[in-house]
Each structure stands twice: as C-alpha cells, then as structure tokens.
Design a protein around this motif. Structure first.
Motif, short mmCIF file in Angstrom:
data_model
loop_
_atom_site.label_atom_id
_atom_site.label_comp_id
_atom_site.label_asym_id
_atom_site.label_seq_id
_atom_site.Cartn_x
_atom_site.Cartn_y
_atom_site.Cartn_z
N THR A 340 1.11 -11.71 -10.52
CA THR A 340 1.71 -10.37 -10.47
C THR A 340 2.91 -10.37 -9.52
OG1 THR A 340 0.38 -9.61 -8.62
CG2 THR A 340 -0.55 -9.30 -10.83
N GLU A 341 3.79 -9.42 -9.73
CA GLU A 341 4.95 -9.31 -8.84
C GLU A 341 4.50 -8.95 -7.42
OE1 GLU A 341 8.24 -7.05 -10.24
OE2 GLU A 341 8.33 -8.14 -12.15
N ALA A 342 3.42 -8.17 -7.31
CA ALA A 342 2.92 -7.81 -5.97
C ALA A 342 2.48 -9.06 -5.22
CB ALA A 342 1.77 -6.82 -6.09
N GLU A 343 1.83 -9.99 -5.94
CA GLU A 343 1.38 -11.23 -5.28
C GLU A 343 2.57 -12.03 -4.77
OE1 GLU A 343 -2.51 -13.04 -7.35
OE2 GLU A 343 -1.04 -12.34 -8.80
N VAL A 344 3.62 -12.09 -5.59
CA VAL A 344 4.80 -12.86 -5.19
C VAL A 344 5.49 -12.20 -4.00
CG1 VAL A 344 7.09 -13.66 -5.93
CG2 VAL A 344 5.13 -13.88 -7.48
N ARG A 345 5.58 -10.87 -4.06
CA ARG A 345 6.22 -10.15 -2.95
C ARG A 345 5.42 -10.35 -1.65
NH1 ARG A 345 9.62 -5.54 -2.55
NH2 ARG A 345 9.76 -5.41 -4.79
N ASP A 346 4.09 -10.22 -1.75
CA ASP A 346 3.27 -10.45 -0.55
C ASP A 346 3.46 -11.86 -0.03
OD1 ASP A 346 2.24 -7.89 -0.64
OD2 ASP A 346 0.35 -8.45 -1.62
N TYR A 347 3.54 -12.82 -0.98
CA TYR A 347 3.73 -14.22 -0.60
C TYR A 347 5.02 -14.38 0.21
CZ TYR A 347 3.86 -19.32 -0.99
OH TYR A 347 3.88 -20.66 -0.70
N MET A 348 6.07 -13.73 -0.27
CA MET A 348 7.38 -13.85 0.40
C MET A 348 7.32 -13.34 1.84
SD MET A 348 9.87 -12.56 -2.69
CE MET A 348 11.42 -12.90 -1.88
N PHE A 349 6.71 -12.18 2.00
CA PHE A 349 6.69 -11.61 3.35
C PHE A 349 5.72 -12.35 4.27
CE2 PHE A 349 8.91 -8.32 1.07
CZ PHE A 349 9.85 -7.91 1.99
#
Lengths: 587, 355
Positions: A340-349
């Motif tokens: 999910t995009e949320a997982e990728v965003r969390d990963y980035m931060f």
C-alpha cells in the motif's frame, strides 16, 4: 594540493552522514591497490558531534585486518610509514557530513547571474533558503527582514558581467551590508562576492565595518560565459570552516590532509571528469552517489563536468524530500508485490529516523530499491538541463560508463538488484557499461588524484570496482515480441559463440564473465538504433564481461509500465528474475 | 566480545540526571541566575521576536531635500520611541510630521530615509523542566539540571510542553480514538499506543491537552502534527507499531505525575533527541546518562526494523562473520533474546542499545 608525492601507502577517510569509511591503499606489484576498508557509524551528529570516534572505530577495523597501527602513543597519525610498518605515507580525507549550509543568493537577473549562482550552489553542500534578485517584488524592508529570518550561514552575492552593471549590483550589496550590520556579530554569515570583478574594492568597502567578505572571480564574467571553478573552491573552504565550527575533529582531519580536506562531491566529480577525458570522447560519463543525506549526480562530457548535489534527496534523513519530486505511486510502480502507499510512506519516514538500518525482509528490500530508482530519476531529471550533451532530449545521451555508489547500491544482495535499479532509473541508450563502487572508493581516489596521479587509474582498473556488465539498450518503436536485434558474441577465449534474436520487451543476460572479453556484433532491425550511428545500422565492438555478463535491455525507451497494477507487478517481478536479482527460491 | 560498531543509544531510565540548555533565538533578557531553583512553569528569559524593519522616507514625506531631513529628525538614533510619537517634522506650511508606525527605534538615517525597527512584544521562555540552573552565559543561554525518569523518543513535532501524564488506552498498542479525548484530559500529557486518525489530533487541540506521547503515528498525519500547538512525541516512528515495553512501563507507572516533553524535530545535527522527563526527587548522587555504549552480551537492545520493529530484548552474543537475511542482505549481526519472541539474529545496524 599540488605537490606530487612518492608514496606507497595512502589512507583515505570519508565522513558521511551515516557512515565513516576508511580505505587503505598500498602498492602491490607496482600498482596501487585497495588493501583494506573499514566502516563505522558516523559520529558527526548527535550525540557526540565529533567525527573522530567513528573514524577511530573504522580505523581499528583496518588495523585488525592489516595488522598495521596508524597512531603513535600520543594519538597522532604516523606519517610517513616507519621502518616497523606503522602509519602511512599519505593521507586524504573527504566529507559530506555536516549540517546544511543555509545560503541566501543575492544577484541580478533570473536567467543570468542568478542562474549561475543557483548552479554554483547546487554543485556543493549549500541549502538555498532564499533568493533575492532584481526582479524580486518584495519591498526593501521586507527583503531585509527575510534575510534576517532566513538565518543564513552564507550570503552569496553575484551579478554584473565584468564590463556590465555596477549601480544595481551595489544597491543589492547595500541591502546585504545593512542586514549584516543589524545582526549580532556571532550571527553574521560568511559573505562571498562573485560578481562584477571591477566592484571588488567597492564591495569590500561596504562591509569593512561589519564583516569580512571574500571577493572571488566573477562566476558570469560575460553574458555567454560562466566560470564557477574559483568560486566553488572558496565555497568548499567555507563549507569546511562552518563544519569545523560545529563538529569536532574536522580540523584534525584537515590538518592530516595537509589543509586540503575535500568535499566528497568535489572528489566524486573530479573522478567523473577524469574518466570522461580517458574514455570514448563521443560519450559522456555519469556518476551517481546515493547517500543518506544527498544524491550527487555528476555528468561529464569530454572533460566538461556538471556536478549537482541534491541536498533534499537521499536514502536516509533526506528521503522525505523525494515527495517534492515524486509521488508515492511513482515509487510503488516499481514494486513486484502488492504494497500500500501508506506502507511505503511510513517506510520513507522511518528510514529518515533510522537511516543506518538495512532491509532484512524481501518486501522491505523491494521498497528500498523502488525508492532508489525514484531518487536517481529525480536527481538526474533535475541535473540534465545543465548537461553539456542531451540536455533537451527525452532520451539519455550516450554514456560510458555509468558508475554508481552509495550504501544501498553497495550492499545489493545480488548484482541484479543494483543493475535493474540503475537501468530503470537511468534508462541508458545504445551501448554502455554499468560499474559499481561497492567500497565507496571514488571520493578517496578523487581526493588523492593530485597527490598521487597514478592512483586514480590504477585503482579504477583494479578489482575494487565491480563491472556489472556491458548494457545494450536498443532504441526505436517496437511491438512486444517483435524482433529488434540480432546479436552474436564471440568470446576471445575461443569458446562457443552466442547468437540470438532479441525481441522488444525482453531483458536478457548473455554470459561473459568479469575479466573476459568478446567481440559483440549487433544487427538491429530497421528503425532500431543501438548506437552505431543511426537506426538500422549494424556494427561490432570489443566488450568486457561483468558480474552479469552482457545485459540486453530491449524494454524500450522510455520504459512504459503497464497501467494495470497486477500486470505491472508481474512484469517487475519477471525483470527481477530475468536479471538474476531474484531466483526461484526467493519467492 | 565487543563489536567494532558504534550503536545508537536510547535512554530509557527510571531515574537520571540530565542537563538541558535553553538558548534564546533572538535578543532577550535572562531572568534566572546560576544556582537558582526553577519549576517547569517558571520564566527563565524574555525574548524579543525578530523585529520588523521599515524605511521611512522623511525627505519625500516632509517635502524637503535629503540633506534637510536630518535637521528635522526629532528623536535620537537608537533611542526608544512609542507608536505614534513624532519622529520628524513639522515641516512646510502644512506642518507635516512623520510618526512612529509602532513602538521601536530609529536605527539610522541615510539619504533622507530612516530605518525604523519596530519592537514586538517580548515572549516568555519557560524552564520546561523543574531543576536547578547550573550554567549560563549571562546573555543568551541557560542550562538547567533536572532529575527524573527519562524516555527518549524517535520523532517530535518541534514543540515543548508539560502537564500531568495520563494513560488513556491503558495498553502500549491502544489506538487513540477521538471519543476518548474528553474534558478530563484538559491540560494533560496523553499517553497512547498508536494514532492514525486525524480527528484525534484535532480534537486534542480543542480540549486542549498539553502533550501527546505515542508509540507510532500514521505518516500521513505528519503535516497535521506539525501544525498542532501541543508537543507530539513518537517513541517508535511511523505506522502502527506499539510503544516499546520499557518506555510504556516507565511512563504508565508514572501516570499522574507531571511530565515535561521536548518533542524536538528530527535531524542528525539537532542537539537533542525528542524526550520525556518525569521529574522525580533526587535520591542519590546521579551521573549523567552514557552517550556511548558498546554492543556486548547482556545489554538491552531494541529492534529498529521489521520483522520485529520495536521489540526489546537482551543481546545474547555477537555472531561471527556475517549473517544472511531473507532479503539476501549479509550483515554483521547479534543473537538477541526478544521478549515474547525468543532468540533471533538482528543486524547490528538494526538495533539500538537501551541505556
């Protein structure tokens, strides 16, 4: 550093934001070789703010490997090597670690002096927080307040060709002079004037009661001529000074380096420029360094270098900056499995919080390499406009070689991961070679180049760099499955030739081991260009093998990813298998 | 065996002595002295916000040549003036004057123009922690020594605050629902496991709470969190990871006490990590926490990455050579006995030592 040394051993230290790397070079069989490297967490940041701790841990590792002590009982570096084999003959250091240098650019015209100032600033570790040009619509008092609020470490003043504007430049200088007079002494920024040379004395006079100003040669002496070199040297000096004021240990490293500690990006650019002078003059050399806090893209064409440091991009603390250039869906489009995009965003931060961590799960590794692709793409797309070749073309100019370094690239679990990420991100055309610098030696050899000129070429030719292989990227319209190219590889070792037809959409590896050479003959279909001077033109050349052999990337340029997410993920996975990044037991 | 590796160190200490520096961002006045005892709410300095500047063209407004302007100036350069006070004039038949646009001072006069610096209302800087002033440069910084339970976090929204600590979810993985934020939490520092609902953050402003400490938060809430006026501190990071057990246990057992939050912004060169201090009386001669620790058997560590993000355990031994992980990555590793999970290999770079 101008004196050429007679030295056998060289110790190089590179202080990054996350890692401090130490490399020891020695002469083996008459040629310089990297004999040991050590790596430790950098201690330039919190809580120590002292680079020496990390450097000592990395050096201990090299000492353990080689049995060579580097320091005497007073903790001083031993130079030159003693009869007992302690110490080294030469020492160089580079650094990219350190807080951003907050910079205000002050100049005249947006497309002229300001453009050159922007280029200058982006070639090193400056973070431009405001720009004040002649076309600025703000009132004078608003400019004064804005400059004070920006809390600059540096104000870079430009403007006027050498026979050009004076009054308008001096008006801008007056505003800067007023700002510096309003700031308490300890908060006054470093000042550099790189504008109309005839105004040097007048500029110094403006600041005589407040601050010292460095007057350097005009970066735009003529309308059509840009000269960034001397100003860049001064900026490097200022960046080093500012770092030394905030972080302990830099002065010591600088002292050991004979006062010539280099910025990592400058040393990196120096090597890329050098390679462009020794390789095929019809092709450029591309260097990509993806660090935790910066992405550096260096492109050189026949000795003309464009070096760009993207301080808002990186695979660590600067990773969230990628969202200014790309969306999360731009990242997820490279993933081989549903995420999910949320997982990728969390990963980035999270990666920004814990930049030194490594992905141990396969799904995390895929996210990391998808991010790497977009970081490189963003870095290149915001550099290409200034390249000496191919600035306006949709396709990349011919490149030979493409060299990549940085933590994620260096620790690719299989060479295919790094190769596919580079192919997807750079999308080279024609014939090229992908080279990895897994030990991050480029800054070291770049910094040592003027001291030990032979080291650059000898280390580059040694096995310390990994050639992933020769890449053939046919360009031209094609339909999936339609032949684009016939290929024949005749190994020089006399083995069986390899022959085949390559079809549009394929990603193919042909075996040719590192150290082996072969004659490669390419016969493209009509309308397909493989770099032999036009569409449909055939040719042959001698190629070297690599970790992956010869890579034929017939996926088209630009690579068009399917809009159907399932199909796209399938293809991403297929390419990972095709290039040997994944094997059946991985899934 | 000790690893040739410098691990991250995170302080989660039931009692520690810390020193916190308060630096004035602009010109101001310190209101405390060395050896003075302070409470969180005490004002330790008054800071002048960055002044705004105005160019006032006396010559043109008064209708006189530039050279005449100085003669008509009615105030001394550098002296304080009140808003509306006559700065220059009268001049001409109309007896025109120029008045001060705000409280401030005239800094300079050049070519018929004055540079006027408008003075803004000073704002107070509070101690933020109860303790003793142990250092000051007399002009722009104060160092306060404080004692208490110390819990360092991973991310903060750049705010500072204090209030009584309240455990809302009573579990380290509890999600904060907007409905749980009622008036009973007014002025409290709220302790919770996970925040993933933007309404919770907004509802908290309305009560208002004085701070929010949570294990993790959805990263898409960052823009909202940065706009909140109360401090938000994450102990783990982004996503839905529960708060690590030592932090939760220490915080929940101190519920009901006052807690000070320094939700410092993320950055490798920021002087301080985000942290919570629960002030406690000093019972012994305490030392400052260790900043460097070695990875060695017996130390408590916390996993930073999947598959065991946030899990805490004891380092059993350092593994020889490098270990192969499911991603294919090879990394120097240690065997760790994670609470509730058992023995697992974790790369050295994927763990931090808990002091």
């Amino acid at each position: 550093m101008s004196a050429i040394l007679e030295a056998d051993t060289l110790l190089a230290v590179d202080v990054g934001t996350v890692n401090t790397r130490v490399s020891l070079f020695d002469v083996v069989d008459g040629r310089y070789r990297m004999v040991a490297t050590g790596r430790a967490s950098s201690t330039a940041g919190a809580p120590l703010f002292d680079v020496r701790e990390g450097m000592h841990v990395a050096l201990d590792e090299v000492s353990e490997i080689t049995g060579r002590p580097f320091f005497d009982e007073t903790e001083a570096l031993v130079i030159p090597t003693t009869a007992s084999g302690a110490g080294v003959d030469a020492f160089v250091s580079t650094a990219s670690a350190g807080p951003h240098v907050r910079t205000v650019l002050v100049g005249l015209m947006p497309g002229v002096s300001m453009e050159s100032a922007r280029r200058l600033a982006s070639s090193t570790y400056l973070h431009v927080v405001d720009e004040i040009g002649l076309m600025d619509g703000r009132r004078e008092e608003a400019l004064v307040d804005a400059m004070i609020a920006a809390k600059p470490d540096l104000i870079l003043m430009v403007g006027g060709t050498d026979s050009g504007a004076t009054a308008s430049v001096l008006r801008q200088i007056e505003t800067v002079s007023l700002v510096t007079s309003l700031l308490p002494t300890v908060q006054r920024p470093a000042l550099v004037f790189a504008g109309n040379t005839s105004l040097g004395a007048a500029v110094m006079e403006h600041f005589q009661d407040t601050s010292a100003v460095a007057v350097v040669p005009n970066i735009r002496p003529e309308l059509e001529h840009e000269e960034l070199g001397p100003a860049r040297l001064k900026l490097a000096e200022i960046v080093n000074q500012l770092r030394s004021q905030r972080i302990a240990g830099f002065n010591e490293l600088n002292g050991w380096s004979g006062g010539y500690m280099m910025l990592t990006a400058d040393a990196f650019g120096r090597v890329v420029r050098y390679l462009s002078q020794v390789y095929d003059p019809d092709k450029g050399v591309l260097g990509i360094d993806v660090g935790a806090s910066h992405v550096t893209v260096a492109a050189a064409f026949d000795g003309v270098l464009n070096n760009k440091v993207h301080s808002d991009l990186g695979l660590g603390i600067s990773l969230p900056g990628l969202l200014r250039y790309a969306s999360v869906s731009d990242v997820t489009r490279w993933l081989p499995s549903e995420t999910t995009e949320a997982e990728v965003r969390d990963y980035m931060f999270n990666k920004a919080i814990y930049p030194g961590t490594v992905p141990t799960e396969l799904s995390d590794l895929h996210i990391e390499y998808a991010l790497l692709r977009e970081l490189v793409r963003a870095g290149i797309s915001h550099s290409r406009g200034d390249w000496a070749e191919g600035a306006k073309s949709e396709l990349m100019p011919p490149l030979e070689p493409i060299i990549a370094t940085g933590g994620a690239i260096a620790r690719a679990p299989r060479p295919g991961y790094a190769a596919l990420a580079l192919l997807d991100a750079v999308q080279p055309r024609g014939i090229s070679t992908l080279v990895l610098d897994p030990y991050n030696l480029i800054p070291a050899v770049g910094a040592a180049a003027s001291l030990l000129p032979m080291i650059t070429v000898q280390v580059l030719e040694s096995g310390s760099f990994v050639s992933l292989g020769t890449v053939v990227s046919p360009v031209g319209r094609g339909r999936a499955g339609k032949p684009v190219l016939r290929i024949r590889i005749d190994p020089e070792s006399g083995g069986e030739p390899i022959e085949g037809i390559i079809r549009h959409g394929q990603l193919v590896l042909l075996p040719l081991r590192q150290g082996e050479h072969a004659r490669m003959t390419l016969r493209p279909e009509k309308g397909i260009d493989v770099g032999f001077g036009g569409r449909g033109k055939a040719g042959a050349l001698r190629v070297a093998g690599g970790a992956l052999g010869v890579i034929i990337d017939a996926r088209g340029r630009p690579i068009e990813l399917s809009k159907d997410p399932d199909r796209r993920r399938e293809l991403n996975q297929k390419w990972l298998y095709d290039i040997g990044a994944m094997v059946r037991s991985d899934s | 065996m000790i690893a040739n590796h410098l691990p991250r160190v995170r302080q989660i200490l039931p009692i520690a002595k810390v020193q916190r520096e308060r630096k004035l961002e602009g010109p101001g006045v310190l209101t405390v002295r060395v050896r003075e005892k302070v409470q969180s709410t005490d004002v330790i300095a008054e800071v002048q916000p960055q002044p705004r500047h105005h160019f006032l063209d006396l010559a043109s407004a008064l209708g006189v040549p530039d050279t005449e302007a100085a003669r008509l100036l009615r105030v001394d350069l550098g002296s304080n003036v009140e808003a509306g006070q006559v700065l220059a004039g009268p001049a001409g038949i109309a007896r025109r004057t120029i008045r001060a646009p705000a409280n401030g001072k005239v800094l300079s006069l050049s070519r018929g123009r004055v540079l006027f610096e408008a003075r803004e209302e000073a704002h107070a800087i509070h101690a933020g922690v109860p303790g003793e002033v142990v250092g000051s440069d007399g002009a722009s910084s104060v160092t306060i020594s404080a004692v208490g339970a110390l819990i360092q976090g991973a991310w903060g929204n750049g705010r500072r605050g204090w209030g009584v600590l309240r455990d809302v979810g009573e579990s380290r993985s509890a999600r904060l629902e907007p409905s749980e934020l009622d008036m009973i939490l007014r002025g409290a520092v709220v302790l919770v496991g996970v925040v993933d609902n933007p309404k919770s953050l907004q509802q908290a402003t309305e009560i208002p709470i004085r701070g929010l400490v949570c294990g993790s938060m959805a990263s898409e809430l960052i823009p909202i969190a940065l706009h909140m006026t109360y401090p938000i501190l994450l102990t783990e990071g982004f996503g839905a990871t529960p708060m690590n057990s030592p932090s939760y246990e220490l915080l929940s057992t101190n519920a009901g006490r006052e807690a000070s939050l320094e939700a410092s912004l993320l950055g490798p060169y920021e002087p301080q990590l985000p942290e919570i201090l629960v002030p406690l009386p000093a019972t012994q001669d305490l030392k400052s926490p260790e900043r460097i620790m070695q990875l060695q058997p017996g130390v408590r560590v916390r996993a930073l990455r999947a598959p065991h993000t946030g899990a805490v355990g004891k380092l059993l031994h350092l593994m020889p050579g490098v270990e192969l992980f499911p991603s294919g990555i090879l990394a120097r590793s240690a065997m760790v006995d994670l609470e509730g999970i058992g023995s697992v290999a974790i790369p050295l770079s994927n763990m931090e030592v808990l002091a």
